[in-house]
Scaffold this motif. Structure first.
Motif, short mmCIF file in Angstrom:
data_model
loop_
_atom_site.label_atom_id
_atom_site.label_comp_id
_atom_site.label_asym_id
_atom_site.label_seq_id
_atom_site.Cartn_x
_atom_site.Cartn_y
_atom_site.Cartn_z
N ASP A 169 12.77 8.41 -18.04
CA ASP A 169 12.34 8.78 -16.70
C ASP A 169 10.88 9.26 -16.73
N GLN A 170 10.57 10.04 -17.75
CA GLN A 170 9.20 10.58 -17.87
C GLN A 170 8.20 9.43 -18.03
N LEU A 171 8.55 8.47 -18.88
CA LEU A 171 7.67 7.32 -19.09
C LEU A 171 7.50 6.52 -17.80
N LEU A 172 8.60 6.38 -17.07
CA LEU A 172 8.53 5.61 -15.83
C LEU A 172 7.65 6.30 -14.81
N GLN A 173 7.77 7.62 -14.75
CA GLN A 173 6.92 8.38 -13.82
C GLN A 173 5.44 8.13 -14.15
N GLN A 174 5.14 8.10 -15.47
CA GLN A 174 3.75 7.83 -15.88
C GLN A 174 3.33 6.43 -15.44
N THR A 175 4.24 5.45 -15.60
CA THR A 175 3.94 4.06 -15.20
C THR A 175 3.65 4.00 -13.71
N ILE A 176 4.50 4.68 -12.92
CA ILE A 176 4.33 4.66 -11.46
C ILE A 176 2.99 5.29 -11.09
N CYS A 177 2.69 6.43 -11.75
CA CYS A 177 1.41 7.12 -11.47
C CYS A 177 0.23 6.18 -11.72
N LYS A 192 0.84 -1.21 0.00
CA LYS A 192 0.00 0.00 0.00
C LYS A 192 0.88 1.26 0.00
N ILE A 193 2.13 1.11 0.42
CA ILE A 193 3.03 2.28 0.48
C ILE A 193 4.28 1.97 -0.35
N LEU A 194 4.59 2.84 -1.31
CA LEU A 194 5.79 2.68 -2.13
C LEU A 194 6.74 3.84 -1.84
N CYS A 195 8.01 3.49 -1.60
CA CYS A 195 9.02 4.53 -1.38
C CYS A 195 10.01 4.48 -2.55
N ILE A 196 10.30 5.64 -3.14
CA ILE A 196 11.23 5.70 -4.27
C ILE A 196 12.39 6.60 -3.85
N ASP A 197 13.59 6.01 -3.79
CA ASP A 197 14.75 6.79 -3.34
C ASP A 197 15.65 7.11 -4.53
N GLU A 198 15.37 8.24 -5.21
CA GLU A 198 16.19 8.69 -6.34
C GLU A 198 16.50 7.52 -7.27
N ALA A 199 15.42 6.82 -7.68
CA ALA A 199 15.62 5.53 -8.35
C ALA A 199 15.91 5.66 -9.84
N THR A 200 15.80 6.88 -10.41
CA THR A 200 15.98 6.97 -11.87
C THR A 200 17.11 7.94 -12.22
N ALA A 201 18.11 8.04 -11.33
CA ALA A 201 19.21 8.99 -11.57
C ALA A 201 20.03 8.59 -12.79
N SER A 202 20.10 7.29 -13.07
CA SER A 202 20.98 6.85 -14.16
C SER A 202 20.23 6.53 -15.45
#
Length: 1515
Positions: A1440-1448, A1424-1434
C-alpha cells in the motif's frame, strides 16, 4: 279379458296404420318403408310369448302382416336373402326387442319412439354412463373436518337415489309374473331394469362419499347431476306410450297399471333429485366465501386412494382445476400433494437402497425404477397396434358402403370397432404418457436429490457453480428425455414395418415408388437434423459467452458507468449477439427446409404411389385411396421422428456421462483428512506437522507447506504476509477445504465444527436475523451481545425493518462492511471453540474495525482460539502469536514484537500465481442459471418437434403434417368420381390437377416457412438491440433496486424464447388453426349432417380448454417460481460450502433442498397430470366425431344416400381431429405463455428510466484542463422519504490538490463520488469542474475526463489486455509500464502475458491482486481528476505504501480525491475533508486537524492507531 285385450289391440293397430297413412299422404310409403317399421311392432311378442296384437309371433298371418313382410323385403333389398349366420347381430337384436330381423331396432312406433329404442338407447345407455361416472367418485377422500350432518339438498338427493335404485327392481315384478305386463319382451325389460338399479346404487354410494368429502360444502360435481337427469326423457316417452295405448282405459290390466304407477313414482323421485340439487338449503352464507383450503388443512393428495375409473378420467383433478378456474392457485401449497411414490423422501429412500459411492448412476436408476418403466412397453405396444385399427376399419367401412352387399350388422360392427378402437387407443396412449411422466418424475427426484447430496460432500476439486447448475438443470432434464425416447426407439421401426405391410396389402408393389422417395429423404432429413444440432451447439456457445458477459457487465455496472465503458462493453455484447444470430440464421433456414419436407412429403409420396398404381393398370377406388392416404401419413411419422429419437438417446447418454463424472469427484472426507489421534498436549487445539496442501489433488497449483504449527487453547493467532502469499489457503487447510498431500492435521473437538468468516462474506437471501442465527435457536441475550460486539446496532436502526429486513441476493442490498459484519456475527453466534477469521476488518472503516477488534475478537471471543488473517498489522499488537507467510510457506512464527517489524518494506518477487479464492464467485450462479434456461428453451424446441410429431391416439396424424392445409385438403378429392369407370384421359386430367394442387401447396409451404424464418430473425435482432441499449442507459438506482437475476432472465430465457421457442410454437399454432378450419370445411361438405354435432362439441371444447388453460397458466408460473429457489439453493450451497461444513449445517440444508424439490415436483406433476386430463377429453371428443361420422354414414347408406368417397374423406380427416384439437390447445397455451417473454422484453425496452443525458456543449475533447472541483450546497437523497445522504455539502478543491475524504460508515463519502460522476442527480445544488456545471454536460463527455479506482475491484472474463484497456486505446508498452508500477508484471507474465485469461470475475487473481489491476487501469488514463475509493483495503501495508508513492508520482500535477478507511493513506494529502451525517464538519490540512484536540479527525486517528503510535511517526 284376453279376448277384450286382443280386440283393443286390433283397434289400436288399425288406428295406428291409418294415422301413418294420413300423415304421409301417400300409401306407397306404407308399402315400402312404413310397414317395415310396422312389422317391428307387429311382431313384438308379449312376455308370455303371446303377441299384444293378433297374429304375433305364433298366430297365423293376417293380410296386414303379409303386407308388412313384403314391405320389409322390398325395403331391405338383399338383406332378407342373407345366408344364415351372416345376420347374427340382427337376429340377436330382433330376439331381444321381439322385432323382425329386417328392422331389428325400430325408431318410431306410431306417434312415439319405438319402445326397444327407448329402453336400450335412451334408458340403458344413460344409466350405464351414470354408473361409470358415479364409480369415478367412489374414491373421493373423506374431509378431515367433516362433523356437521350434510345439507337438506344432499339428504334429498340421497333419498331420491335410493328410491330410484329400488323402483326398477319392483318394476320387474309385473313383468315377470304371468300374464306379463309388456310393453316389451321380458329379456329387454329385465336388462333395462337391472342396469338402472346398478346405476342408481352406484350413484347413491357416490353421493354418500361426496357429501362426506370437501364437496359436502357445495352441490358437488355438475357433470354428475346432469348425467343423473339423462334417463328422464326415456321415462317420459314410456309414460306417453302407456297413454297412447290406453293403459288407463277400461278394462284395466293390473300389470300395465302397476308399471305406469311405478313410472310416475320414478319421475317424481327424479324431480325431487333435481330439486335437491337446485336448492341445496343449509347455511345461508354462499359457499364461494368459504376458504377453499382451511388454514390448517393441506390440499388433497393426488391420485392415491382413487378408483380406477377416477384414474382413467382424472376425476381426482377436479378440485385443483376448480381452484385454477377461480384464480386461487396463487402459491405452490395450493396444489394437490404428491402421491406417496412420487414424494422426494420416499424416492430418496428407494434410490439410496440401490446406490453406493462409486456406483453407476444408470444401474441404480434401473434397479430403483427400471422394471416399472419396462412394463410400460406393453401399454405402448397395445396402443400402437390399436393405432392401426383406424385405417383397417376405415378401409372395411368404406368397402361396405361402396359394395352394398354386406349385412347391416357388418357395417355396425365396423362403426363400433372404429369408435371403440379410437376410445381404447386414446385411453391406453393417455395412460402410457401419464405413467411415463410419473417414472420421469421419480427419476428426476432421485437424480436431483443425489446431485445435491453429492454437492454437500464435494472435496476441494469442485466444478464452477455454473457447471453444477447446468447439471441440475440441463443435464438432468436431458437424461430424463431417455424415458420418452427409449420406447419410441423400438416402437417406431415396428410401426414402420406394419405400415409398409398394410400399404402393400392395399396397393401392391406400387407402394415401393413412394417408399424409395421416403427413404431417399431420410438421409436428407438426417443431414439437416445434424446440421441443426451442430449449429445449435455453436449458437449455445455464443449465447453462453453473451450471457456470461452480460452477467459480468451487470455485476460491475457501477464501475462501467463510472469509467464510461457502456459503448465499449455494449459493442462486445453485440458482437457475441451477431455471432449467435449468425448460427440462429442457419438453424431457422434449415428448420424451414425441414418444415417444407414434412409438409410436402405425404403429398408427394401419395402422388407417386397413385400414379404408379394407375400406370400399372389398376382401378382406384375410394377404399384404396383413403386407406392408402391414412397409411402414408402413418409412414411419415416414424421416418421423421426417428432421427430425433436417436438424437434424444444420444443426448441422454452425454448428459449421463457428465453427471457420472460429477458423482465420481472425490468426496470431502474429514475422517481421512484429520488425524484420528488427539493433540500431543491437552491444551493444544490445533497441530500441523510437515503438512503440504494444494487446491488440486496433484499439487499443480500453488502449494501451502506448514512444517510445524501448534496452537494452544484461547490463543489469538495473527497471519500476515503479502498479497497472494497463502494466508487464506492456510485457513482453508485448517477447515479441510484443501487437498492434504502429506503430513498430519490434528484438531481438538473436531465434531463441534469451526466458526468461519471468509474473505468474501457469504450471505443468504433471508432476513438479517436468519443470517445470524443460521438455524440455531434464538437466544435473546446472546443475540443482543453479538449485535453489540459486531457493531450492527446502528446499522439495524437505520434499516426499515431492523433485523427482519430481507437482504437481497448475495446480500446485495448491504454495503461491503455490513456484509462482513453480518458474516462475522453469524460465526460468533454459533459459539465455537475455534474461529477462522479471514480479514473481516478489511471492508470496514477504522472506527468500526477498532470496535470489532476490542468488543468481538478480543471481547466475546476471548475464551476461544482465533486465527485472524489481516493486512492491518496494527490490530495484531495484541495477538499471542503472529505467523508470517510467503509464497505458500510458513517462514516464521513468534510474538508480534518480533514478526511485525519483519513485514518487509520492499516486496520480493511476486508469488507465481495468486491463490484461488476459497469462495466461489456467486455471479456464476446467475450466469449458469440463465445458461441453463436458454439451453432448456433451445432443447425444448427440438423436443417440441418430437412432441408435435408423436402419434396421436389413433397413431395417424400430427399437427405438423397439416402444416398448410390447402394441399392436404384437396389431395384426397380427386378419387371421388372414381365410383364410375373413367377413361385414361380422365385419369390423366385428375392426376394432373392433383399434382398441380400439390405443387402449389408445396410452394406456399416453402414460401411461408422462409418468410417466417426471416421475420423471426429480424424480430430477434431488433428486440435484443433495443433491450441492451435501454439497460445500459438505465440509472444506477434501477440496478440497486432490481435483482441481477431478474435482468439476466430478460437476456437469457426471454431472449431465447423470442429467438427460438416462440416462433416454433407460433408456427404450429397457425398451422393447426388453418388445418382445423380446413378439416371442418371438408367434414361439412362431405357430411352436412355432421354440422349438427359441431355446436355442442364446440361448446364442450371451449369449456374444456378454458378450464385447462386457466390452471395450466398458473401451474407453469408456479413451476418456474419453484424452480428458481432450487437453483438459488444449490448456488448458495456451493458458494458457502465451507461455512456450511464448519458450522455443521449440511443436514439442515439437505432437508431444505428436499422441501424445495417437493414443491417443484408438485408443480411438475400437476402440470403433466392436467395435460393428460385435457388429452383424454380431446381424444374422446375425436372418437365421438369418428363415431358420429360412421353412424351418419350407416343411416345415409340405409337410405341409399351415402357417397363412399365423401364418407372416406370425412373419416380419414376425422381420425386426425384429436391431434389437431390437442395441438391447437397446447400450442395456443404455450404461445400465450411465451408471449409474456415479448411483453417482458418490451417492458424493459420501452419503460426503463434513463440517465439524464444533459446537453452536448461545444467544449472540445480536452475541455477539463485544470482539474478544479467545486461543490455548491449539494443535497442528495437516495429515495424520497429517506434521510439526505448529502445535506448541503459545499467545498472547493484547487487544481492539482490532493484531498483525503474521511468519515464513519454511512457519512456520505461514496455519495460524493456518485454525484461527481452523475451516477445520482442531486436534489439541489450544483457541481462545477473548471467552472463548468456538470449537469449541462453529456454523460460521456463528463466521465471521459474523470478516472476512478473503485472499492470493489471489477474485472470481467477475458484477457489482461481487454481488462486493462477495454476501448483498445493504448499500446502494449504503456500497459506493461502500468503493470510494473503496480508490482503486477511478474504475476501477469506467469499467467501468459497480456493475452493471459483472467477467468470469470478475475478468479485467477487474489482479491488484492485484482485491486492492483484496477489501479493499473487508472494509471493508464489521462484524466485530470482521479478518485480513489478505498482501493487498497485488501493489500498489505508495505505494498500500500509503495502504491501511494506511485500515485503521488504519476498524479503529481493532477487533482486526487481519496476516500480512505486506513487513515495513514491520506496523511500525505494537502487537505482532509471530514464528513458526518452527510455534512462537511472539518476541512483543513492533516497536520492542523491532528493538532486540534477535539476534532473528529483526531478521534478517528486515535481509533485507527491504538496500539501502534509509532506507525504514524514518520509520515
Amino acid at each position: 279379458m284376453p279376448g277384450d285385450g286382443e280386440t283393443r289391440g286390433e283397434k289400436q293397430m288399425e288406428r295406428w296404420v291409418t294415422s301413418v297413412q294420413k300423415s304421409n299422404g301417400e300409401t306407397s310409403y306404407l308399402s315400402t318403408f312404413g310397414t317395415a317399421r310396422m312389422g317391428g311392432v307387429w311382431l313384438r311378442g308379449g312376455s308370455d310369448g303371446r303377441s299384444w296384437f293378433r297374429g304375433g309371433a305364433g298366430g297365423g298371418e293376417t293380410g296386414l302382416e303379409s303386407a308388412s313382410k313384403a314391405g320389409c323385403y322390398s325395403a331391405s333389398r338383399s338383406r332378407s336373402t342373407l345366408p344364415s349366420g351372416e345376420a347374427s347381430m340382427e337376429r340377436l337384436l330382433a330376439q331381444l326387442c321381439g322385432s323382425s330381423a329386417a328392422w331389428p331396432l325400430p325408431l318410431w312406433e306410431g306417434d312415439t319412439t319405438g319402445h326397444c329404442f327407448t329402453q336400450l338407447v335412451l334408458s340403458a345407455l344413460p344409466h350405464a354412463l351414470l354408473a361409470v361416472l358415479s364409480a369415478c367418485y367412489l374414491g373421493t377422500p373423506r374431509s378431515p373436518d367433516y362433523i356437521l350432518p350434510c345439507s337438506p339438498g344432499w339428504r334429498l338427493r340421497l333419498a331420491a337415489s335410493f328410491l330410484l335404485s329400488v323402483f326398477p327392481l319392483l318394476d320387474l315384478l309385473p313383468v315377470a309374473l304371468p300374464p306379463g305386463a309388456g310393453p316389451g319382451p321380458i329379456g329387454l325389460e329385465v336388462l333395462e331394469g337391472c342396469v338402472a338399479a346398478v346405476a342408481w346404487i352406484s350413484h347413491s354410494l357416490a353421493l354418500w362419499v361426496l357429501s362426506h368429502s370437501s364437496h359436502g360444502h357445495s352441490r358437488g360435481p355438475l357433470a354428475l347431476a346432469l348425467v343423473a337427469l339423462l334417463p328422464a326423457p326415456a321415462l317420459v316417452l314410456t309414460v306417453l306410450w302407456h297413454c297412447q295405448r290406453g293403459t288407463l282405459l277400461p278394462p284395466l290390466l293390473p300389470g300395465p297399471v302397476a308399471r305406469l304407477c311405478l313410472l310416475i313414482l320414478q319421475l317424481a323421485a327424479l324431480l325431487a333429485y333435481a330439486l335437491g340439487w337446485a336448492a341445496p338449503g343449509g347455511p345461508r352464507e354462499p359457499w364461494a366465501q368459504e376458504p377453499l383450503l382451511p388454514e390448517d388443512q393441506e390440499p388433497e393428495v393426488a391420485e392415491d386412494g382413487e378408483s380406477w375409473l377416477s384414474h382413467f378420467s382424472y376425476a381426482w383433478l377436479a378440485p385443483l382445476l376448480a381452484r385454477g378456474a377461480c384464480g386461487e392457485l396463487q402459491q405452490p401449497q395450493d396444489i394437490c400433494r404428491l402421491p406417496h411414490r412420487l414424494h422426494p423422501t420416499y424416492l430418496a429412500r428407494v434410490f439410496q437402497s440401490h446406490w453406493q459411492e462409486g456406483a453407476r448412476l444408470w444401474r441404480a436408476l434401473y434397479r430403483a425404477f427400471g422394471r416399472c418403466y419396462l412394463t410400460l412397453g406393453l401399454l405402448k405396444l397395445v396402443g400402437t397396434m390399436l393405432g392401426f385399427s383406424g385405417p383397417l376399419l376405415l378401409s372395411l367401412l368404406v368397402g361396405f358402403l361402396e359394395e352394398g352387399q354386406e349385412p347391416l350388422s357388418h357395417g355396425l360392427l365396423y362403426a363400433l370397432g372404429l369408435a371403440s378402437g379410437a376410445v381404447l387407443g386414446a385411453v391406453l396412449q393417455n395412460q402410457y404418457g401419464y405413467e411415463v411422466c410419473k417414472v420421469k418424475l421419480q427419476a428426476r427426484g432421485a437424480v436431483l436429490n443425489i446431485l445435491y447430496r453429492k454437492t454437500l460432500q464435494l472435496g476441494p476439486s469442485r466444478p464452477p457453480t455454473g457447471e453444477a447448475l447446468n447439471l441440475l438443470g440441463t443435464d438432468s432434464e436431458r437424461l430424463l428425455n431417455f424415458a420418452g425416447s427409449f420406447h419410441e426407439a423400438w416402437g417406431l421401426p415396428l410401426q414402420l414395418a406394419i405400415t409398409l405391410y398394410m400399404l402393400y396389402q392395399q396397393v401392391g408393389v406400387a407402394f415401393v415408388g413412394g417408399l424409395i422417395l421416403a427413404l431417399l429423404l431420410v438421409p436428407v432429413n438426417k443431414v439437416i437434423a445434424t446440421r441443426i444440432m451442430a449449429s445449435n451447439q455453436e449458437m449455445l456457445r455464443h449465447k453462453d459467452a453473451r450471457v456470461k458477459l452480460v452477467t459480468e457487465l451487470l455485476s460491475g455496472i457501477r464501475v462501467i458507468k463510472l469509467c464510461g465503458w457502456e459503448q465499449a462493453l455494449g459493442a462486445r455484447v453485440e458482437a457475441c449477439r451477431a455471432r449467435e444470430l449468425g448460427r440462429l440464421r442457419v438453424i431457422k433456414y434449415l428448420d424451414a427446409a425441414c418444415v417444407y419436407l414434412w409438409a410436402a412429403l405425404p403429398v408427394v409420396i401419395s402422388i407417386v404411389i397413385f400414379i404408379t398404381y394407375v400406370l400399372m393398370g389398376h382401378q382406384l377406388t375410394a377404399t384404396k385411396v383413403f386407406t392408402a392416404l391414412a397409411l402414408v401419413r402413418m409412414l411419415i411419422l416414424p421416418l421423421n421422428n426417428f432421427p430425433w429419437v436417436i438424437n434424444g438417446l444420444l443426448e441422454a447418454k452425454v448428459s449421463l456421462d457428465r453427471i457420472q463424472l460429477f458423482l465420481d469427484l472425490p468426496n470431502h472426507n474429514p475422517q481421512a483428512y484429520y488425524s484420528p489421534d488427539p493433540p500431543t498436549e491437552p491444551s493444544t487445539v490445533l497441530e500441523l506437522h510437515g503438512a503440504l496442501f494444494s487446491w488440486d489433488p496433484v499439487g499443480t497449483s500453488q502449494e501451502t507447506f506448514i512444517s510445524h504449527l501448534e496452537v494452544k487453547k484461547g490463543m489469538l493467532v495473527g497471519i500476515v504476509g503479502k498479497v497472494g502469499c497463502g494466508k487464506s489457503s492456510l485457513l482453508a487447510a485448517v477447515a479441510g477445504e484443501l487437498h492434504r498431500l502429506r503430513g498430519r492435521v490434528v484438531v481438538w473437538g473436531l465434531s463441534k465444527g469451526f466458526g468461519l468468516a471468509t474473505q468474501e462474506p457469504w450471505i443468504q437471501f433471508a432476513t438479517i436475523r436468519d443470517n445470524i442465527l443460521f438455524g440455531k435457536t434464538f437466544d435473546a441475550q446472546l443475540y443482543k451481545e453479538v449485535l453489540e460486539a459486531c457493531a450492527l446496532n446502528d446499522d439495524l436502526s437505520i434499516l426499515p425493518a431492523g433485523d427482519q429486513t430481507e437482504v437481497g441476493e448475495k446480500g446485495m442490498t448491504l454495503s461491503g462492511g455490513q456484509r462482513a459484519r453480518i458474516a462475522l456475527a453469524r460465526a460468533v453466534y454459533q459459539e465455537k471453540e475455534l474461529y477462522l477469521l479471514d480479514d473481516p476488518l478489511a471492508a470496514v472503516d477504522a472506527d468500526v474495525a477498532n470496535h470489532l477488534l476490542h468488543r468481538c475478537i478480543l471481547g466475546m471471543l476471548s475464551h476461544s482460539t482465533r486465527l485472524l488473517c489481516t493486512h492491518r498489522t496494527e490490530y495484531l499488537e495484541r495477538a499471542d502469536v503472529v505467523l508470517l507467510m510467503e509464497a505458500g510457506r510458513l517462514i516464521q512464527a513468534g510474538p508480534p514484537s518480533e514478526i511485525l517489524p519483519l513485514v518487509q518494506p520492499v516486496p520480493k518477487a511476486w508469488a507465481e500465481n495468486g491463490q484461488k479464492s476459497d469462495s466461489a464467485t456467486r455471479n456464476a450462479a446467475d450466469w449458469w442459471l440463465s445458461h441453463w434456461i436458454s439451453q432448456l428453451k433451445a432443447e425444448n424446441s427440438s423436443q417440441e418437434v418430437q412432441a408435435s410429431t408423436s402419434p396421436a391416439s389413433t397413431g395417424l396424424f400430427s399437427p405438423q403434417l397439416l402444416l398448410f392445409s390447402p394441399g392436404n385438403l384437396y389431395t384426397p378429392v380427386f378419387p371421388l368420381p372414381k365410383a364410375a369407370p373413367n377413361g385414361s384421359s380422365d385419369i390423366h386430367f385428375y392426376l394432373t390437377v392433383y399434382a398441380t394442387i400439390a405443387g402449389v401447396n408445396s410452394l406456399c409451404t416453402l414460401l411461408r416457412a422462409v418468410l417466417f424464418a426471416a421475420g423471426t430473425l429480424e424480430a430477434a435482432a431488433t428486440l435484443h438491440r433495443r433491450l441492451l441499449h435501454r439497460v445500459l442507459m438505465a440509472p444506477v438506482t434501477f440496478f440497486n433496486a432490481t435483482p441481477t437475476g431478474r435482468i439476466l432472465n430478460r437476456f437469457s430465457s426471454d431472449v431465447a424464447c423470442v429467438d427460438d421457442s416462440l416462433p416454433f410454437i407460433l408456427n404450429i399454432l397457425l398451422a393447426n388453426a388453418a388445418g382445423l378450419l380446413g378439416l371442418l370445411a371438408v367434414l361439412g361438405s362431405g357430411l352436412p349432417w355432421l354440422l349438427l354435432l359441431l355446436p355442442p362439441l364446440s361448446i364442450i371444447y371451449y369449456h374444456v380448454q378454458r378450464h385447462y388453460r386457466a390452471s395450466s397458466r398458473e401451474l407453469r408460473r408456479l413451476g418456474s417460481l419453484t424452480l428458481s429457489p432450487l437453483y438459488t439453493h444449490l448456488a448458495d450451497t456451493l458458494a458457502g460450502l465451507s461455512v456450511l461444513r464448519a458450522t455443521g449445517a449440511t443436514y439442515r440444508f439437505e432437508e431444505e433442498n428436499q422441501r424445495l424439490l417437493e414443491l417443484n415436483q408438485r408443480c411438475q406433476f400437476a402440470t403433466s397430470a392436467t395435460m393428460q386430463w385435457l388429452d383424454i377429453r380431446l381424444q374422446l371428443m375425436g372418437a365421438a366425431v369418428v363415431s358420429a361420422i360412421a353412424g351418419i354414414a350407416l343411416v345415409q347408406h340405409q337410405q341409399g344416400l351415402a357417397n363412399p368417397g365423401l364418407v372416406g374423406l370425412s373419416l380419414s380427416y376425422a381420425l386426425s381431429l384429436t391431434g389437431l384439437l390437442s395441438g391447437l390447445v397446447s400450442s395456443f397455451t404455450q404461445t400465450e405463455a411465451m408471449l409474456v417473454s415479448v411483453e417482458r422484453l418490451e417492458e424493459y425496452s420501452c419503460d426503463l428510466p434513463q440517465e439524464p443525458q444533459g446537453q452536448p456543449l461545444q467544449l472540445g475533447t480536452g475541455w477539463l484542463t485544470q482539474g478544479g472541483v467545486e461543490f455548491q450546497d449539494v443535497v442528495l437523497a437516495y429515495r424520497p422519504g429517506l434521510p439526505n445522504a448529502l445535506d448541503g455539502v459545499t467545498f472547493c478543491v484547487q487544481p492539482g490538490e490532493k484531498l483525503g475524504i474521511v468519515g464513519r460508515t454511512g457519512s456520505g463519502k461514496s455519495s460524493l463520488l456518485l454525484v461527481l460522476f452523475r451516477l445520482l442527480e442531486p436534489s439541489s445544488g450544483r457541481v462545477l469542474l473548471d467552472g463548468v456545471d456538470i449537469s449541462q454536460l453529456e454523460l460521456a463527455q463528463l466521465r471521459s475526463q474523470l478516472a476512478i479506482i473503485p472499492q470493489e475491484p471489477f474485472l470481467f472474463s477475458g484477457t489482461v489486455r481487454e481488462n486493462l484497456d477495454p476501448r483498445g486505446l493504448h499500446k502494449d508498452r504503456a500497459l506493461w509500464q502500468a503493470l510494473e508500477q503496480c508490482h503486477l508484471s511478474e504475476v501477469i507474465t506467469s499467467m501468459g502475458g497480456l493475452d493471459g485469461e483472467l477467468g470469470e470475475g478475475g478468479r485467477s487473481l487474489s482479491l488484492g491482486q485484482r485491486q492492483l489491476l484496477c489501479l493499473a487501469r487508472a494509471l493508464l488514463t489521462d484524466a485530470k481528476i482521479l478518485c480513489i475509493d478505498e482501493a487498497t483495503a485488501s493489500v498489505d501495508q508495505k505494498t500500500d505504501q509503495l502504491l501511494q508513492q506511485t500515485i503521488c508520482k504519476r498524479f503529481a500535477n493532477k487533482t486526487v480525491l481519496t476516500i480512505a478507511h486506513r487513515l495513514n493513506t491520506i496523511l500525505n494529502s494537502d487537505r482532509v475533508l471530514v464528513l458526518q451525517a452527510g455534512r462537511v464538519v472539518e476541512l483543513d490540512s492533516p497536520a492542523t486537524l491532528r493538532n486540534q484536540p477535539h476534532s473528529l479527525f483526531q478521534q478517528l486517528l486515535q481509533s485507527s492507531q491504538q496500539g501502534v503510535p509509532a506507525s504514524l511517526g514518520g509520515r
